[in-house]
Scaffold this active site. Sequence first.
Site, PDB file in Angstrom:
ATOM      1  N   GLU A  23      28.690  42.210   4.631  1.00 26.29           N
ATOM      2  CA  GLU A  23      28.743  42.577   6.059  1.00 26.29           C
ATOM      3  C   GLU A  23      29.982  41.984   6.719  1.00 26.29           C
ATOM      4  O   GLU A  23      29.908  41.426   7.821  1.00 26.29           O
ATOM      5  CB  GLU A  23      27.490  42.043   6.781  1.00 26.29           C
ATOM      6  CG  GLU A  23      26.177  42.498   6.177  1.00 26.29           C
ATOM      7  CD  GLU A  23      24.947  42.057   6.978  1.00 26.29           C
ATOM      8  OE1 GLU A  23      25.093  41.593   8.128  1.00 26.29           O
ATOM      9  OE2 GLU A  23      23.842  42.175   6.437  1.00 26.29           O
TER      10      GLU A  23
ATOM     11  N   ASP B 122      32.958  40.996   8.843  1.00 26.34           N
ATOM     12  CA  ASP B 122      33.759  41.259  10.045  1.00 26.34           C
ATOM     13  C   ASP B 122      34.228  39.921  10.583  1.00 26.34           C
ATOM     14  O   ASP B 122      33.670  38.883  10.256  1.00 26.34           O
ATOM     15  CB  ASP B 122      33.032  42.115  11.098  1.00 26.34           C
ATOM     16  CG  ASP B 122      31.702  41.581  11.582  1.00 26.34           C
ATOM     17  OD1 ASP B 122      31.372  40.413  11.293  1.00 26.34           O
ATOM     18  OD2 ASP B 122      30.980  42.332  12.268  1.00 26.34           O
TER      19      ASP B 122
ATOM     20  N   GLU C 124      18.217  36.853   5.236  1.00 27.46           N
ATOM     21  CA  GLU C 124      18.243  35.782   6.251  1.00 27.46           C
ATOM     22  C   GLU C 124      16.931  35.012   6.327  1.00 27.46           C
ATOM     23  O   GLU C 124      16.378  34.821   7.410  1.00 27.46           O
ATOM     24  CB  GLU C 124      18.618  36.372   7.620  1.00 27.46           C
ATOM     25  CG  GLU C 124      19.967  37.067   7.591  1.00 27.46           C
ATOM     26  CD  GLU C 124      20.305  37.825   8.870  1.00 27.46           C
ATOM     27  OE1 GLU C 124      19.597  37.667   9.883  1.00 27.46           O
ATOM     28  OE2 GLU C 124      21.300  38.575   8.847  1.00 27.46           O
TER      29      GLU C 124
ATOM     30  N   HIS D 169      30.159  37.220   8.103  1.00 23.50           N
ATOM     31  CA  HIS D 169      30.429  37.388   9.541  1.00 23.50           C
ATOM     32  C   HIS D 169      31.214  36.151  10.002  1.00 23.50           C
ATOM     33  O   HIS D 169      30.638  35.077  10.166  1.00 23.50           O
ATOM     34  CB  HIS D 169      29.126  37.491  10.335  1.00 23.50           C
ATOM     35  CG  HIS D 169      28.375  38.760  10.088  1.00 23.50           C
ATOM     36  ND1 HIS D 169      28.859  39.991  10.486  1.00 23.50           N
ATOM     37  CD2 HIS D 169      27.190  38.993   9.494  1.00 23.50           C
ATOM     38  CE1 HIS D 169      27.983  40.932  10.138  1.00 23.50           C
ATOM     39  NE2 HIS D 169      26.968  40.354   9.530  1.00 23.50           N
TER      40      HIS D 169
ATOM     41  N   ASN E 213      20.288  38.244   0.659  1.00 23.34           N
ATOM     42  CA  ASN E 213      21.444  38.439   1.538  1.00 23.34           C
ATOM     43  C   ASN E 213      21.381  37.474   2.725  1.00 23.34           C
ATOM     44  O   ASN E 213      20.328  37.345   3.362  1.00 23.34           O
ATOM     45  CB  ASN E 213      21.396  39.895   2.052  1.00 23.34           C
ATOM     46  CG  ASN E 213      22.650  40.343   2.759  1.00 23.34           C
ATOM     47  OD1 ASN E 213      23.751  40.156   2.264  1.00 23.34           O
ATOM     48  ND2 ASN E 213      22.495  40.950   3.932  1.00 23.34           N
TER      49      ASN E 213
END
Length: 396
Positions: free
Chosen positions: A288, A290, A169, A257, A215
């Site tokens: 990651e 979701d 990030e 996400h 990432n």
Amino acid sequence: MKLRRWIAAGAVAVATAAVLTSPATAGRPYDPTDQSLRNLALRHGLAVGTAVDLAALNDPADPRYRELAASEFSTVTAENAMKWESLEPTRGTYNWGPADELVTFARQHDQRVRGHVLVWHNQLPAWLTNGVADGSISTAELRDILRRHITNVVTHFKGRIWQWDVVNEAVSDPWDTPSTLHYKGFWAEHLGPGYIADAFRWARAADPHALLFYNDYNIEAFGSRDPANDKTQFVYDMAKQLRAKGVPIDGIGSQGHLGTQYGNFDTFQVVEALRKFAGLGLATAFTEVDVRSQLTEGVQAGNEAEINPRLQAAAANFDVLLQACLAERHCLSFTVWGFTDKHSWVPGWFTDPPEGMATIYDENYQPKRAYQALKADLIYSGPPYVLPRIPQRPRR
Ligand code: 9MR
């Protein structure tokens, strides 16, 4: 007839997958009687993973968490245990215990480990951020501290990590100030963006065999293609420059996400982004995933008319990301950020309005429609469009 041909093609894929991808996936043979995600994914040479909450893993009152973490997934990521504040809460004193436990768990269950995370602006220990803020840690010392942290951590886990999230990030979002995309956060502010190349070089020096990833979130698909406001384009340009300079970056992790309240993407858009990164010689991974939903009063009251569309939209979004990953042969793994709504970062993070329902099992460990969508993708995909993964070799 058609179905039979499909199954036959699938059987060829199984055999090919086993030959081509054994180094890239955990070491269990495909078992035609096992319907777990990890086993079904073996046909594609794909690893299916989850973030693991160590407290839940060790809770004797919650045995189902441990069972499913072991049986459904072939790779694990420490949700928090490998972050700097967890590993070195006091300067010079490392606490390896919980992270080591996860690595041991992975070994016991033939799982690979995604190391998360070496350099990030969040979850840094207070001694570090305070030291920089009060001037007792100089810029030169900070760079040295970062080098030593990366070296110590990568060396400690050497040979036991499949993919490292080396830098996480590093890029701003359009809602930040200034809105033009830029390198943001603690490390860019104090060391300048050159820390990114340094971090990859230091990580490679400490473990020549781990795959080294950048990432980030909101890089699932391209937008305007203007790096001033399209984060995927910005990250693509960054990766291209790093590659051109010979920096040992091996992959791009797209966090995934998503939320059902947003427009999100179709499979083709996501495949296109993965292909562009592959065109740079990079592996990719969803790291990651979701898909959260707003918990309206109706949802909280159990109103099916509000719950069902959310469950379906969440499933559709999980499905799009997995289909895209299956379709791009350099996409090595598909990791969910927690697998049960009982243990998910979402409700604690998004409170106004409240959000949740983000994972593939409900709070009682019942598989949701999203789980079935992933399973269906793994079962019904095959040649000619879906072929086994192409393993990535660590770049020197
Ligand atoms: O899931 C993690 C949560 O338990 C922590 O409180 C949070 C702190 O920043 O970090 C969460 O994990 C993040 C991951 O490390 C990086 N990408 C975003 C994830 C969700 O915030």
